[in-house]
Design a protein around this motif. Structure first.
Motif, PDB file in Angstrom:
ATOM      1  N   GLN A 482       0.845  -1.190   0.000  1.00 60.38           N
ATOM      2  CA  GLN A 482       0.000   0.000   0.000  1.00 60.38           C
ATOM      3  C   GLN A 482       0.884   1.244   0.000  1.00 60.38           C
ATOM      4  O   GLN A 482       2.026   1.216   0.450  1.00 60.38           O
ATOM      5  CB  GLN A 482      -0.943   0.007   1.202  1.00 60.38           C
ATOM      6  CG  GLN A 482      -0.243  -0.007   2.550  1.00 60.38           C
ATOM      7  CD  GLN A 482      -1.234  -0.067   3.705  1.00 60.38           C
ATOM      8  OE1 GLN A 482      -2.362  -0.491   3.531  1.00 60.38           O
ATOM      9  NE2 GLN A 482      -0.815   0.373   4.860  1.00 60.38           N
ATOM     10  N   ILE A 483       0.293   2.321  -0.578  1.00 64.03           N
ATOM     11  CA  ILE A 483       1.020   3.598  -0.670  1.00 64.03           C
ATOM     12  C   ILE A 483       0.794   4.382   0.616  1.00 64.03           C
ATOM     13  O   ILE A 483      -0.360   4.529   1.075  1.00 64.03           O
ATOM     14  CB  ILE A 483       0.521   4.423  -1.880  1.00 64.03           C
ATOM     15  CG1 ILE A 483       0.711   3.642  -3.194  1.00 64.03           C
ATOM     16  CG2 ILE A 483       1.240   5.770  -1.937  1.00 64.03           C
ATOM     17  CD1 ILE A 483       2.142   3.455  -3.610  1.00 64.03           C
ATOM     18  N   ILE A 484       1.880   4.928   1.219  1.00 67.30           N
ATOM     19  CA  ILE A 484       1.784   5.831   2.378  1.00 67.30           C
ATOM     20  C   ILE A 484       2.628   7.066   2.090  1.00 67.30           C
ATOM     21  O   ILE A 484       3.490   7.047   1.202  1.00 67.30           O
ATOM     22  CB  ILE A 484       2.255   5.146   3.678  1.00 67.30           C
ATOM     23  CG1 ILE A 484       3.743   4.782   3.581  1.00 67.30           C
ATOM     24  CG2 ILE A 484       1.415   3.935   4.007  1.00 67.30           C
ATOM     25  CD1 ILE A 484       4.329   4.291   4.888  1.00 67.30           C
ATOM     26  N   GLU A 485       2.331   8.136   2.815  1.00 68.48           N
ATOM     27  CA  GLU A 485       3.101   9.379   2.668  1.00 68.48           C
ATOM     28  C   GLU A 485       3.834   9.679   3.960  1.00 68.48           C
ATOM     29  O   GLU A 485       3.269   9.530   5.052  1.00 68.48           O
ATOM     30  CB  GLU A 485       2.178  10.549   2.303  1.00 68.48           C
ATOM     31  CG  GLU A 485       1.672  10.499   0.874  1.00 68.48           C
ATOM     32  CD  GLU A 485       1.014  11.814   0.452  1.00 68.48           C
ATOM     33  OE1 GLU A 485       1.114  12.783   1.233  1.00 68.48           O
ATOM     34  OE2 GLU A 485       0.424  11.854  -0.638  1.00 68.48           O
ATOM     35  N   SER A 486       5.076  10.119   3.822  1.00 69.95           N
ATOM     36  CA  SER A 486       5.889  10.504   4.978  1.00 69.95           C
ATOM     37  C   SER A 486       6.765  11.686   4.590  1.00 69.95           C
ATOM     38  O   SER A 486       7.558  11.584   3.644  1.00 69.95           O
ATOM     39  CB  SER A 486       6.759   9.337   5.441  1.00 69.95           C
ATOM     40  OG  SER A 486       7.617   9.734   6.502  1.00 69.95           O
ATOM     41  N   LYS A 487       6.583  12.792   5.292  1.00 68.67           N
ATOM     42  CA  LYS A 487       7.363  14.020   5.048  1.00 68.67           C
ATOM     43  C   LYS A 487       7.238  14.472   3.593  1.00 68.67           C
ATOM     44  O   LYS A 487       8.205  14.875   2.942  1.00 68.67           O
ATOM     45  CB  LYS A 487       8.846  13.808   5.390  1.00 68.67           C
ATOM     46  CG  LYS A 487       9.081  13.489   6.863  1.00 68.67           C
ATOM     47  CD  LYS A 487      10.552  13.307   7.164  1.00 68.67           C
ATOM     48  CE  LYS A 487      10.786  12.992   8.631  1.00 68.67           C
ATOM     49  NZ  LYS A 487      12.200  12.767   8.961  1.00 68.67           N
ATOM     50  N   GLY A 488       6.006  14.346   3.055  1.00 67.07           N
ATOM     51  CA  GLY A 488       5.735  14.828   1.705  1.00 67.07           C
ATOM     52  C   GLY A 488       6.180  13.889   0.604  1.00 67.07           C
ATOM     53  O   GLY A 488       6.060  14.231  -0.572  1.00 67.07           O
ATOM     54  N   LYS A 489       6.697  12.699   0.959  1.00 63.45           N
ATOM     55  CA  LYS A 489       7.147  11.747  -0.060  1.00 63.45           C
ATOM     56  C   LYS A 489       6.252  10.512  -0.038  1.00 63.45           C
ATOM     57  O   LYS A 489       5.806  10.071   1.039  1.00 63.45           O
ATOM     58  CB  LYS A 489       8.598  11.326   0.183  1.00 63.45           C
ATOM     59  CG  LYS A 489       9.610  12.448   0.000  1.00 63.45           C
ATOM     60  CD  LYS A 489      11.018  11.921   0.213  1.00 63.45           C
ATOM     61  CE  LYS A 489      12.054  13.024   0.006  1.00 63.45           C
ATOM     62  NZ  LYS A 489      13.442  12.518   0.196  1.00 63.45           N
ATOM     63  N   LYS A 490       5.994   9.923  -1.242  1.00 65.38           N
ATOM     64  CA  LYS A 490       5.225   8.692  -1.339  1.00 65.38           C
ATOM     65  C   LYS A 490       6.156   7.495  -1.168  1.00 65.38           C
ATOM     66  O   LYS A 490       7.187   7.398  -1.832  1.00 65.38           O
ATOM     67  CB  LYS A 490       4.510   8.616  -2.682  1.00 65.38           C
ATOM     68  CG  LYS A 490       3.338   9.592  -2.808  1.00 65.38           C
ATOM     69  CD  LYS A 490       2.567   9.367  -4.104  1.00 65.38           C
ATOM     70  CE  LYS A 490       1.366  10.311  -4.176  1.00 65.38           C
ATOM     71  NZ  LYS A 490       0.559  10.087  -5.400  1.00 65.38           N
ATOM     72  N   LEU A 491       5.755   6.593  -0.269  1.00 60.75           N
ATOM     73  CA  LEU A 491       6.536   5.388   0.015  1.00 60.75           C
ATOM     74  C   LEU A 491       5.623   4.173  -0.109  1.00 60.75           C
ATOM     75  O   LEU A 491       4.390   4.286  -0.078  1.00 60.75           O
ATOM     76  CB  LEU A 491       7.140   5.457   1.422  1.00 60.75           C
ATOM     77  CG  LEU A 491       8.011   6.671   1.739  1.00 60.75           C
ATOM     78  CD1 LEU A 491       8.403   6.650   3.212  1.00 60.75           C
ATOM     79  CD2 LEU A 491       9.244   6.700   0.855  1.00 60.75           C
ATOM     80  N   ILE A 492       6.236   3.004  -0.244  1.00 59.66           N
ATOM     81  CA  ILE A 492       5.482   1.756  -0.351  1.00 59.66           C
ATOM     82  C   ILE A 492       5.770   0.911   0.880  1.00 59.66           C
ATOM     83  O   ILE A 492       6.934   0.615   1.201  1.00 59.66           O
ATOM     84  CB  ILE A 492       5.863   0.979  -1.624  1.00 59.66           C
ATOM     85  CG1 ILE A 492       5.539   1.820  -2.872  1.00 59.66           C
ATOM     86  CG2 ILE A 492       5.143  -0.360  -1.676  1.00 59.66           C
ATOM     87  CD1 ILE A 492       5.978   1.171  -4.167  1.00 59.66           C
ATOM     88  N   LEU A 493       4.668   0.533   1.595  1.00 58.90           N
ATOM     89  CA  LEU A 493       4.767  -0.371   2.733  1.00 58.90           C
ATOM     90  C   LEU A 493       4.275  -1.741   2.279  1.00 58.90           C
ATOM     91  O   LEU A 493       3.122  -1.899   1.839  1.00 58.90           O
ATOM     92  CB  LEU A 493       3.913   0.122   3.902  1.00 58.90           C
ATOM     93  CG  LEU A 493       3.854  -0.795   5.116  1.00 58.90           C
ATOM     94  CD1 LEU A 493       5.239  -0.956   5.741  1.00 58.90           C
ATOM     95  CD2 LEU A 493       2.861  -0.262   6.147  1.00 58.90           C
ATOM     96  N   GLY A 494       5.153  -2.729   2.345  1.00 58.52           N
ATOM     97  CA  GLY A 494       4.792  -4.060   1.871  1.00 58.52           C
ATOM     98  C   GLY A 494       4.960  -5.115   2.931  1.00 58.52           C
ATOM     99  O   GLY A 494       5.924  -5.089   3.689  1.00 58.52           O
ATOM    100  N   VAL A 495       3.984  -6.060   2.962  1.00 55.86           N
ATOM    101  CA  VAL A 495       4.064  -7.207   3.870  1.00 55.86           C
ATOM    102  C   VAL A 495       4.070  -8.455   2.986  1.00 55.86           C
ATOM    103  O   VAL A 495       3.104  -8.722   2.247  1.00 55.86           O
ATOM    104  CB  VAL A 495       2.884  -7.236   4.845  1.00 55.86           C
ATOM    105  CG1 VAL A 495       2.981  -8.465   5.747  1.00 55.86           C
ATOM    106  CG2 VAL A 495       2.830  -5.957   5.670  1.00 55.86           C
ATOM    107  N   ALA A 496       5.175  -9.215   3.026  1.00 58.76           N
ATOM    108  CA  ALA A 496       5.341 -10.399   2.170  1.00 58.76           C
ATOM    109  C   ALA A 496       5.255 -11.651   3.025  1.00 58.76           C
ATOM    110  O   ALA A 496       5.940 -11.756   4.049  1.00 58.76           O
ATOM    111  CB  ALA A 496       6.669 -10.334   1.435  1.00 58.76           C
ATOM    112  N   ARG A 497       4.383 -12.580   2.605  1.00 61.22           N
ATOM    113  CA  ARG A 497       4.208 -13.830   3.348  1.00 61.22           C
ATOM    114  C   ARG A 497       4.728 -14.987   2.510  1.00 61.22           C
ATOM    115  O   ARG A 497       4.410 -15.104   1.315  1.00 61.22           O
ATOM    116  CB  ARG A 497       2.740 -14.025   3.678  1.00 61.22           C
ATOM    117  CG  ARG A 497       2.423 -15.322   4.414  1.00 61.22           C
ATOM    118  CD  ARG A 497       1.026 -15.303   4.969  1.00 61.22           C
ATOM    119  NE  ARG A 497       0.914 -14.291   6.004  1.00 61.22           N
ATOM    120  CZ  ARG A 497      -0.241 -13.980   6.613  1.00 61.22           C
ATOM    121  NH1 ARG A 497      -1.362 -14.575   6.253  1.00 61.22           N
ATOM    122  NH2 ARG A 497      -0.275 -13.053   7.537  1.00 61.22           N
TER     123      ARG A 497
END
Length: 885
Positions: A482-497
């Motif tokens: 999923q896409i998240i924002e931190s300090k004005g930048k777009k980042l990707i948080l991924g959970v791999a099983r």
């Protein structure tokens, strides 16, 4: 005139050197030149030169002072003008005496000389100074009045009166000139007193002090000139002219020093004002030293001297006038003392008020510091809790079985948990330096752009892919990104099983589907067998249920009678069961708690987070959660109790059983015991402090008694006793200052004791030195006192008998561990050997008897080596404390 344009003409040091050279030349010509005519010529030439140089330096000082204050400029200009007229007088004297060959006194030169006095007087009065208080002004007026009345009587009887008597029959103008010098000298005393009693001082006060000494020298020289003139013994060019030369030199040096001080102390702004701001003014402060306080009382002696003088010699005032002067001075002196007493009383009151205010401020500040300290402690506790919470969250993430990653849109990793890199065979540093796209299996890379596009459009995506391990093996994974924002930048948080097992199961399932019919028939037969087994198991369960009901009654009886408050807690923190002891502890009935309340309602807020964490860990990581710990409970009516909680999971369930033991009374008892121990420690320190003070009083009494003793032998006995008392007092002082009230650092004590003994006997440390080689040893007071007395006696004996007749040497003290629990003490000197004919163990001297007795008290041994000076070696062990009845 700007400040930067002023440059020093000559340094003060150079001016002093020039002045000394001029003075030495003048003195040499005065005393060693044989021709009286040449003496007169050089004297008449050098005196005007010195006067001109002095006036020039004073004008230079006035010019430099102008940038600070117009008033300061005028004051120095008047002083310089007075000096200039003095120089003109010296030139006129030269013309009359050498060129015209006429008697220079009385003449026009006297007019120039006399003009010097009022100008100098005006310059001193024009100097800026701080205004005095009424009391200070009155004290100064009284002091000056006492001196002026005494000076008036002195000048009248020894200068003015005799001058008038000898000038009888001379022209009026000659009489006026003759009397003018002592009168003006008398007037010059007034500004001199102003400089003394109300000293105007710059940051450097020396310029005005030099002016003061110049005027003093002028008064003294004029007085001798007048007195010699009365007796008819004055010689022009004689030694008396040295006084005028010194007065001119001092005035010139005052001008140079004033100018250099101003040049070397630049102001913040060079604005010329009559009253400069405080930050820009060279401030003159009133200040009196102790010597000036006694000056008026010294001048009080002059009238009494005149009374005695009048009894034997002729004076020029009658007795009544002289007595009136004495009475006036006595009245002024008594008034001065009354003012001083009143001022001292007022100062004492002000000091007491200031002391009271300071104590109030100290108490207030102490309270503020206590509050600030409490706030800081609370902040530290909160910060520690936050750090623990962050650490717990990090540990929880690392404990997760899924790979959790945070990376930018280009695949550069920013964070990953432990599972991410360990499951792929990398270290954390290796994994953080890889681009995550490099881990993508080759067959899935063609789908990468499509997945990223869907992720950007929807903000979230779930897909299957495969990653390479470090050994190039492939692991199938399911990723939830999923896409998240931190300090004005777009980042990707991924959970791999890891779905390896699921893939295997899917393959097996497919295989099973192909052979389903065969499996169904096989399974039907198995089910018939299982049905028979189930019927048998049902019968067995009926028997087990009966046994369970019987054991349940037994467990309930145990649960109700454990002696502690016990609860059964569900996974959702609700309380499902409590015993009677829990009812007593909480103050609530079972019906009010069971199934209605949660255990977190009974926990004090500061302990709640910790308890919640333990509750979670007990179900996820049982080994990391403590089973027993202290906490605070809050029960009915807000009562807070300290309890010990024992918690464990009931096997085979998610429930936990918790028992609560009330330790509130025990906590209060512990607190009282700690307070009592602290109070006893304070009392013990006070005992050591008072014992030390009492011994110091004894030592002081012995010291006072020595002033009454003339017999040298008795005096030595007293001094030895005083040193023994000091050695014991020093033990208690070290104990009072020590953190451990039972032990002292004996190496530090030896150094202090040796220094005290050397000081007591006023020993020259250049002649007799001392050296201490002692281990860091802590011993008790029962051992320290006799050991300290032994060292005192041996060092004293070395100082008294080992280094007589100015003999030089050294005293050495060694202390080390020796054989298990023993110590070895060595005191030696390289002075005169201990006499061979004296048995130190059988002697009548008090010191050696005391040493042997103290060694025996320490259960030790003592040996003497006379081969190289005198060396005593004592082996002893620390005394064990025995209870005194």
């Amino acid at each position: 005139m700007e400040y930067d344009t002023i440059k020093p003409i000559v340094s003060f040091r150079q001016a002093v050197i020039i002045a000394l050279i001029l003075l030495i030349i003048f003195c040499a010509l005065t005393f060693f030149l044989p021709d009286e005519r040449l003496k007169l010529i050089f004297s008449d030439l050098l005196l005007p030169l010195a006067a001109i140089l002095a006036s020039f330096s004073l004008f230079y000082a006035a010019k430099c002072s102008k940038i600070y204050s117009k008033k300061l400029y005028i004051a120095w200009m008047l002083i310089a003008a007075g000096q200039l007229f003095g120089a003109l007088g010296a030139i006129a004297w030269l013309i009359f005496e050498l060129i015209l060959n006429q008697q220079p006194f009385p003449s026009l030169a006297d007019v120039f000389y006399l003009t010097y006095y009022p100008l100098f007087l005006a310059g001193i009065f024009y100097l800026p100074f701080k205004h005095l208080t009424r009391t200070d002004r009155a004290n100064m007026i009284l002091d000056i009045s006492i001196v002026m009345v005494a000076a008036l009587l002195l000048f009248w009887n020894f200068l003015i009166g005799p001058t008038l008597e000898l000038s009888a029959g001379q022209p009026l103008w000659a009489i006026i000139l003759s009397v003018a010098y002592p009168i003006f000298d008398l007037m010059l005393i007034f500004p001199l007193l102003m400089l003394i009693f109300q000293r105007f001082e710059l940051k450097n006060q020396w310029p005005l002090l030099l002016l003061m000494f110049s005027s003093m020298m002028m008064i003294i020289t004029d007085s001798f000139f007048g007195y010699q003139s009365i007796l008819g013994v004055y010689i022009s060019g004689g030694p008396l002219d040295i006084g005028y030369m010194v007065a001119y030199i001092l005035a010139g040096l005052a001008g140079i020093l004033q100018a250099n001080n101003i040049i070397n102390t630049p102001p913040n702004e060079t604005k010329k004002t009559d009253t400069p701001p405080k930050s820009e003014t060279i401030e003159y402060k009133t200040k009196q030293n102790n010597l000036t306080l006694y000056l008026p009382y010294l001048w009080v002696l002059i009238p009494y001297f005149l009374l005695i003088w009048s009894h034997y010699y002729k004076i020029y005032t009658d007795f009544l006038t002289l007595a009136l002067g004495v009475f006036i001075i006595i009245g002024l002196t008594i008034t001065r003392q009354i003012l001083t007493l009143n001022e001292n009383r007022w100062l004492n009151e002000q000091l007491q008020n200031a002391h009271d205010k300071l104590e109030m401020r100290v108490k207030k500040r102490t309270a503020e510091l206590v509050d600030a300290n409490e706030e800081l402690q609370n902040e530290i506790i909160e910060r520690k809790k936050a750090e623990e919470e962050l650490e717990l969250k990090a540990r929880l993430l690392d404990a997760a079985t899924d790979s959790i990653m945070l990376h930018d849109m280009d695949g550069n990793p920013l964070y990953m948990n432990q599972t991410t890199y360990t499951s792929r065979g990398y270290t954390k540093d290796e994994m953080m330096n890889l681009n995550l796209r490099e881990l993508e299996a080759q067959e899935y890379r063609t789908k990468m752009k499509t997945r990223i596009k869907d992720l950007i459009e929807n903000g979230e995506a779930i897909f299957e892919t495969a990653n390479y391990r470090k050994d190039q093996s492939v692991v199938p994974v399911e990723i939830h990104a999923q896409i998240i924002e931190s300090k004005g930048k777009k980042l990707i948080l991924g959970v791999a099983r890891d779905i390896t097992q699921r893939k295997i199961n899917e393959a097996k399932l497919k295989n099973y589907q192909e052979h389903l019919e065969e499996l169904v028939e096989q399974r039907t037969g198995e089910l018939e067998k299982i049905n028979q087994l189930l019927l048998k198991e049902i019968d067995e369960r009926k028997h087990i249920e009966k046994a369970l009901k019987e054991s349940e009654s037994a467990y309930k009886a145990i649960f109700e009678n454990t002696g502690t408050a016990t609860m059964i807690v569900e996974e959702d923190t609700s309380i499902s069961l409590i015993n009677a002891e829990a009812e007593r502890l909480t103050g609530y009935l079972k019906e009010e708690i069971e199934g209605k309340r949660h255990w977190i309602e009974f926990i004090y807020k500061d302990d709640l987070e910790k308890m919640k964490t333990y509750h979670q860990l007990r179900r996820t990581e049982p080994l990391t959660a403590p089973k027993t710990y202290e906490a605070r409970g809050i029960f009915k009516e807000g009562k807070i109790r300290n309890v010990i909680i024992t918690v464990d999971i009931i096997p085979g369930t998610t429930k936990s059983v918790a028992s609560f033991l009330d330790i509130t009374e025990r906590k209060q008892a512990e607190k009282q015991i700690k307070a009592s121990l602290k109070e006893k420690e304070v009392l013990l320190r006070e005992v050591h402090h008072r014992v030390k003070n009492n011994m110091q009083i004894i030592s002081s009494l012995l010291n006072i008694q020595t002033y009454q003793i003339t017999d040298k032998k008795a005096l030595n006995i007293f001094k030895e006793s005083q040193n023994r008392v000091k050695s014991m007092a020093m033990i208690h002082e070290k104990l009072y200052q020590s953190k451990d009230l039972t032990l002292i650092d004996f190496s530090d004590y030896i150094a202090s004791l040796t220094s005290s003994i050397f000081s007591s006997y006023e020993t020259d440390l250049k002649r007799i030195k001392w050296d201490i080689n002692a281990e860091h040893i802590l011993i008790g007071v029962d051992t320290a006192i006799p050991c300290g007395l032994i060292i005192n006696e041996l060092v004293t004996n070395s100082l008294k008998h080992g280094f007589v007749d100015g003999r030089k040497g050294k005293i050495t003290i060694d202390l080390h561990h020796y054989e298990k629990d023993k110590f070895k003490l060595t005191v030696k000197d390289d002075g005169i050997n201990f006499p061979e004919n004296i048995d130190f163990k059988n002697t009548k001297t008090v010191g050696l008897q005391l040493i042997n007795g103290l060694v025996e008290q320490l259960d030790g041994t003592i040996e003497l080596d006379r081969s190289h000076g005198t060396e005593f070696t004592i082996i002893f062990k620390e005394l064990k404390y025995t209870e005194r009845i």
